[in-house]
Enzyme design. Structure first.
Site, PDB file in Angstrom:
ATOM      1  N   TYR A 157       0.817  -1.210   0.000  1.00  0.00           N
ATOM      2  CA  TYR A 157       0.000   0.000   0.000  1.00  0.00           C
ATOM      3  C   TYR A 157       0.851   1.260   0.000  1.00  0.00           C
ATOM      4  O   TYR A 157       0.381   2.321  -0.393  1.00  0.00           O
ATOM      5  CB  TYR A 157      -0.887   0.034   1.246  1.00  0.00           C
ATOM      6  CG  TYR A 157      -2.152  -0.797   1.166  1.00  0.00           C
ATOM      7  CD1 TYR A 157      -2.110  -2.159   0.908  1.00  0.00           C
ATOM      8  CD2 TYR A 157      -3.390  -0.205   1.387  1.00  0.00           C
ATOM      9  CE1 TYR A 157      -3.264  -2.920   0.870  1.00  0.00           C
ATOM     10  CE2 TYR A 157      -4.557  -0.953   1.353  1.00  0.00           C
ATOM     11  CZ  TYR A 157      -4.490  -2.304   1.095  1.00  0.00           C
ATOM     12  OH  TYR A 157      -5.644  -3.034   1.067  1.00  0.00           O
ATOM     13  N   LYS A 192       4.091 -15.480   2.597  1.00  0.00           N
ATOM     14  CA  LYS A 192       4.302 -16.247   1.361  1.00  0.00           C
ATOM     15  C   LYS A 192       5.806 -16.484   1.239  1.00  0.00           C
ATOM     16  O   LYS A 192       6.453 -16.106   0.250  1.00  0.00           O
ATOM     17  CB  LYS A 192       3.720 -15.459   0.167  1.00  0.00           C
ATOM     18  CG  LYS A 192       3.648 -16.243  -1.139  1.00  0.00           C
ATOM     19  CD  LYS A 192       2.651 -17.390  -1.130  1.00  0.00           C
ATOM     20  CE  LYS A 192       2.736 -18.176  -2.433  1.00  0.00           C
ATOM     21  NZ  LYS A 192       1.840 -19.368  -2.446  1.00  0.00           N
ATOM     22  N   ASP A 248      -1.992 -18.737   0.963  1.00  0.00           N
ATOM     23  CA  ASP A 248      -2.989 -19.532   0.232  1.00  0.00           C
ATOM     24  C   ASP A 248      -3.597 -20.604   1.131  1.00  0.00           C
ATOM     25  O   ASP A 248      -4.813 -20.801   1.172  1.00  0.00           O
ATOM     26  CB  ASP A 248      -2.408 -20.102  -1.075  1.00  0.00           C
ATOM     27  CG  ASP A 248      -1.055 -20.781  -0.903  1.00  0.00           C
ATOM     28  OD1 ASP A 248      -0.472 -20.731   0.204  1.00  0.00           O
ATOM     29  OD2 ASP A 248      -0.565 -21.368  -1.894  1.00  0.00           O
ATOM     30  N   ASP A 294      -5.832  -7.429   4.575  1.00  0.00           N
ATOM     31  CA  ASP A 294      -7.020  -6.848   3.957  1.00  0.00           C
ATOM     32  C   ASP A 294      -7.892  -7.962   3.377  1.00  0.00           C
ATOM     33  O   ASP A 294      -9.104  -8.013   3.605  1.00  0.00           O
ATOM     34  CB  ASP A 294      -6.590  -5.866   2.853  1.00  0.00           C
ATOM     35  CG  ASP A 294      -7.784  -5.242   2.161  1.00  0.00           C
ATOM     36  OD1 ASP A 294      -8.713  -4.813   2.867  1.00  0.00           O
ATOM     37  OD2 ASP A 294      -7.792  -5.183   0.912  1.00  0.00           O
ATOM     38  N   ASP A 331     -11.754  -9.686   5.026  1.00  0.00           N
ATOM     39  CA  ASP A 331     -13.050  -9.796   4.340  1.00  0.00           C
ATOM     40  C   ASP A 331     -13.500 -11.260   4.297  1.00  0.00           C
ATOM     41  O   ASP A 331     -14.677 -11.568   4.474  1.00  0.00           O
ATOM     42  CB  ASP A 331     -12.975  -9.253   2.902  1.00  0.00           C
ATOM     43  CG  ASP A 331     -13.316  -7.771   2.814  1.00  0.00           C
ATOM     44  OD1 ASP A 331     -13.005  -7.023   3.772  1.00  0.00           O
ATOM     45  OD2 ASP A 331     -13.902  -7.352   1.796  1.00  0.00           O
TER      46      ASP A 331
HETATM   47  C1  IPM Z   1     -10.117  -1.719   4.550  1.00  0.00           C
HETATM   48  C2  IPM Z   1     -10.409  -1.129   3.194  1.00  0.00           C
HETATM   49  C3  IPM Z   1      -9.279  -0.195   2.810  1.00  0.00           C
HETATM   50  C4  IPM Z   1      -8.004  -1.021   2.779  1.00  0.00           C
HETATM   51  C5  IPM Z   1      -9.480   0.573   1.503  1.00  0.00           C
HETATM   52  C6  IPM Z   1     -10.754   1.367   1.483  1.00  0.00           C
HETATM   53  C7  IPM Z   1      -8.296   1.455   1.179  1.00  0.00           C
HETATM   54  O1  IPM Z   1     -10.618  -2.131   2.257  1.00  0.00           O
HETATM   55  O2  IPM Z   1      -9.989  -0.956   5.524  1.00  0.00           O
HETATM   56  O3  IPM Z   1     -10.012  -2.940   4.662  1.00  0.00           O
HETATM   57  O4  IPM Z   1      -7.719  -1.694   1.773  1.00  0.00           O
HETATM   58  O5  IPM Z   1      -7.271  -0.990   3.763  1.00  0.00           O
HETATM   59 MN    MN Z   2     -10.584  -4.154   3.097  1.00  0.00          MN
END
Ligand code: IPM
Ligand code: MN
Length: 381
Positions: free
Chosen positions: A143, A189, A221, A245, A249
């Site tokens: 990032y 990784k 993975d 990240d 999710d």
């Molecule tokens: C999160 C989001 C952010 C990230 C985005 C919006 C930049 O997906 O906080 O997980 O990737 O960190």
């Molecule tokens: Mn995210």
């Protein structure tokens, strides 16, 4: 008089302002109940920052966040700015905010409320015992790496980590594990990436400072697969920015909805607290977003940002009870079942923060954990 805590509130974009309004309501309710004063001041960020000040992290916001005791953020992102130059993208504002505050450790707890087991697409027996904490490195890696850039037929991002960057986030993970089930799984990784080899060696070395915490390593993975195949095998997952990240999710699937999950980002100054969901422009402004992630974020702000464990617990209890009582927003309701709107869910939870039902143990006549009631006084509830 005790000085009020000063909270910089950054509602942001999409559903951000809606869920943040409910988070504020829960925070005020906790303040009233525990006699704590909060000064909440709002500042623009993301697309709202671009609209207000031509910058996704306007100067007024920069200044406010560095002076606050804690920062509460909704969400950023606006499809209208998808093609904007990088310095005008809402996400750029969020990354700049994280860097400005130096919040290198992002804590993302994931657990499954017993009443929501059926809302996850995973089988109930897989979910049993799932309760994990992702510790995501937040201010390094892909990032932020330089060089970066895009030309017509080629683009570059850079993955780099220093030993110091890995050490400091690893220590947060090990310390958190000590307060949990004493197990850290570091995800990398290392079979391919030099950066991951450094990551693994550094985490192993830090692990020697915590001999009471078990440490293992997984390739990302494999970790992605195990997270849904055997989620209860994890306690603390420690990983770099991008892997964290993605895995967070994925882990949200266990809980039943991305809309339920909070996060805390910690460094040496004020912490940054945001739900892990995005701005969800498709449902913005319709009073259907789930405010629970934002309200659970308030609990993390109280505990990790201000060191106020008791009100934090009260907010978490209120969320737990609301779900137990069957309160559901659309994302977690059974198909066809009635659902509460954002505001109604927020009001329900704030009400439970203000006046929690008397615990069962008291109704039964008191236990050691609850002081006995004075004679002759009726029991509410
Ligand atoms: C999160 C989001 C952010 C990230 C985005 C919006 C930049 O997906 O906080 O997980 O990737 O960190
Ligand atoms: Mn995210």
């Amino acid at each position: 008089m005790v000085k009020p805590y000063s909270i910089a509130v950054l509602p942001g974009d999409g559903i951000g302002p809606e869920v943040i309004a409910e988070a504020e309501r829960a925070l005020e309710a906790a303040g009233d109940r525990f006699g704590i004063e909060f000064t909440l001041r709002r500042f623009p960020v993301g697309a709202a920052g671009v609209a207000a000040g031509g910058d996704p992290l306007p100067e007024v916001t920069r200044e406010a966040v560095t002076r606050a005791d804690a920062v509460l953020l909704g969400a950023v992102g606006d499809p209208a700015l998808d093609k904007a130059p990088r310095h005008l993208k809402p996400e750029t504002g969020l990354l700049a905010l994280r860097a400005l505050l130096g919040v290198f450790a992002n804590l993302r707890p994931v657990s499954v409320h017993p009443a929501l087991v059926g809302r996850s697409p995973l089988k109930a027996d897989r979910l049993r015992g799932a309760d994990l904490l992702i510790v995501r490195e937040l201010t390094g890696g892909l990032y932020y790496g330089e060089p970066r850039g895009r030309a017509a037929s080629r683009a570059v991002n850079t993955l780099a980590y220093s030993v110091v960057e890995v050490e400091r986030v690893a220590r947060i993970a090990f310390a958190a594990a000590r307060r949990r089930r004493r197990h850290v799984t570091s995800v990398d990784k290392a079979n391919v990436l030099e950066v991951s080899q450094l990551w693994r060696d550094t985490v192993t070395a830090v692990g020697r400072e915590y001999p009471d915490v078990a440490l293992d390593h997984l390739y990302v993975d494999t970790a992605a697969m195990r997270l849904v195949a055997e989620p209860a095998a994890f306690d603390v997952i420690l990983t770099e920015n991008m892997f964290g990240d993605i895995l967070s999710d994925e882990a949200a699937v266990l809980a039943g909805s991305l809309g339920l999950l909070p996060s805390a980002s910690l460094g040496s100054g004020p912490g940054l607290f945001e739900p892990i969901h995005g701005s969800a422009p498709d449902i913005a402004g319709r009073d259907v977003a789930n405010p629970i992630g934002a309200i659970a974020t308030v609990a993390m702000l109280l505990r990790h940002g201000l060191g106020l464990a008791e009100p934090a617990h009260a907010v978490e209890q209120a969320i737990f009870l609301a779900l137990e009582q069957g309160a559901r927003t659309r994302d977690i309701a059974e198909a066809g079942a009635p659902a509460l709107g954002t505001r109604a869910m927020g009001a329900r939870i704030a009400g439970l923060v203000s006046s929690p039902p008397v615990p069962l143990s008291v109704r039964r006549g008191g236990t050691s954990s609850v002081p006995p009631l004075p004679k002759g006084e009726g029991v509410r509830g």
